[in-house]
Design an enzyme around this catalytic site. Structure first.
Site, short mmCIF file in Angstrom:
data_model
loop_
_atom_site.label_atom_id
_atom_site.label_comp_id
_atom_site.label_asym_id
_atom_site.label_seq_id
_atom_site.Cartn_x
_atom_site.Cartn_y
_atom_site.Cartn_z
N ARG A 32 0.84 -1.20 0.00
CA ARG A 32 0.00 0.00 0.00
C ARG A 32 0.87 1.25 0.00
NH1 ARG A 32 -2.38 -3.55 3.53
NH2 ARG A 32 -4.47 -4.22 2.99
N ASP A 56 -9.82 -4.52 8.70
CA ASP A 56 -8.90 -5.51 9.29
C ASP A 56 -9.49 -6.08 10.59
OD1 ASP A 56 -5.95 -4.33 7.92
OD2 ASP A 56 -7.73 -3.09 8.04
N HIS A 109 -3.08 0.63 8.53
CA HIS A 109 -3.84 -0.32 7.72
C HIS A 109 -2.82 -0.85 6.71
CE1 HIS A 109 -6.64 -2.21 5.02
NE2 HIS A 109 -6.35 -1.38 4.04
N ARG A 154 -11.94 -8.54 9.64
CA ARG A 154 -11.26 -9.77 9.20
C ARG A 154 -10.82 -10.58 10.42
NH1 ARG A 154 -7.89 -6.71 4.44
NH2 ARG A 154 -9.27 -7.23 2.74
#
Ligand code: NAD
Length: 316
Positions: free
Chosen positions: A91, A151, A178, A154
């Site tokens: 990212r 997240d 993140h 998740r």
């Protein structure tokens, strides 16, 4: 409860994430108006045509493809524009590309919707939220990143599977960046009020460093695993964004791991990182400084150091 009040959301970027976010918002009924802007107008138009053909199945909502000017007077502006994460790319590799893209529209958004809340989803989300904060000149409460809301979801999914418990009864957070340096806060995790250690013992399940590491890796690598198979992730993040929008419009005071500006919490300041934050109609109202173990706090600080380095590269 929601009544007839106008709740206008603009979505900048009609890619995978922008389009599925519009779909999630449309299904939840939380917005009365959704304006979708993309530099590729045809893409925005195509997505809108597809979406509006389903409006007879959902609560009334006015969805249209608009110019940047037509985002005017939005209550929430969701930013999903930018380059997507390519296989093998982190990212943080995306910073340079997306910084330039943000410079192109954030000042206009701030001018057109001066009272809006900016909700940044584009990656690297923590850095780009900071960039949006600087470029908009908005107060910190009104510039939020989607952070690790996804997240954390998740994590709850993976833990739910492991413990065979409904995800909603699991309380645990992913905080920090993140991205690759995120931190699972094992020390404050709870299932039905019980710590994970005790719960695992009662259920006769293994619960040691190795098990935790496998779970952490599952969460951390989720995006890479999905991207390697279908080139993008979008359904779950769209639901995460919808959840944040609901918390804002419904003035919920919900605690979500959005990316918020640190101002001395855990000794960190002048950077956006994901942390449990009270979210209401004013935006990211306040950070909850949850107790962390020494190791978790150190890892949060490492995550902060990595992000500070990237902010420095952008001269922020
Ligand atoms: P995508 O390539 O499908 O869509 C990006 C869209 O942005 C494209 O339609 C493009 O035309 C548009 N765009 C580019 N420059 C623009 C500009 N200047 N103005 C307006 N629109 C512009 O990518 P995607 O899969 O939808 O991902 C979007 C972003 O969301 C990426 O940065 C991705 O990494 C991020 N993302 C974040 C999370 C999260 O949890 N925060 C999860 C998934 C994806």
């Amino acid at each position: 409860m929601i009544g007839e009040v106008k709740r206008k959301v603009s979505i900048i970027g009609a890619g995978f994430v922008g389009a599925t976010t519009a779909f999630a918002l449309m299904n939840s009924g939380i917005a009365t108006e959704i304006c979708i802007y993309d530099i590729n107008m045809d893409k925005a138009m195509g997505e809108v045509m597809d979406l509006v053909h389903g409006t007879s199945f959902v609560k009334p909502v006015n969805i249209y493809a608009g110019s940047l000017e037509e985002t005017k007077d939005s209550d929430i502006v969701i930013i999903t524009a930018g380059a997507g994460q390519k296989p093998g790319e982190t990212r943080l590799d995306l910073i340079g590309k997306n910084y330039n893209i943000f410079k192109g529209f954030i000042p206009d958004i701030a001018r057109l919707s001066p009272n809006s809340i900016l909700l940044v989803v584009s990656n690297p989300v923590d850095v780009l939220t900071h960039i949006a904060y600087k470029l908009s000149g908005f107060p910190k409460e009104r510039v939020i990143g989607s952070g690790t809301v996804l997240d954390t979801s998740r994590l709850k999914y993976v833990l739910g599977k492991y413990f065979n418990v409904n995800n909603n009864n699991i309380h645990s957070y992913v905080i920090g960046e993140h991205g690759d340096s995120d931190v699972v806060t094992w020390s404050n995790g709870r299932i039905g009020g019980e710590g994970f250690d005790l719960y695992a013992k009662q259920m006769d399940l293994e619960w040691d460093g190795e098990v935790k590491k496998v779970i952490e890796d599952d969460v951390k690598n989720a995006a890479y695993e999905i991207i390697s198979r279908k080139n993008a992730t979008y359904f779950a993040v769209a639901l995460a964004v919808n959840r944040i929008v609901e918390a804002i419009f419904r003035n919920e005071n919900s605690i979500l791991t959005v990316s918020s500006l640190f101002e001395g919490q855990y000794g960190l300041k002048d950077l956006y990182l994901a942390i449990p934050t009270v979210v209401n109609r004013e935006g990211a109202k306040n950070i909850i400084e949850i107790p962390l173990s020494k190791d978790e706090e150190e890892r949060l600080k490492e995550s902060a150091t990595i992000l500070k380095g990237h902010l420095k590269e952008c001269n922020l």
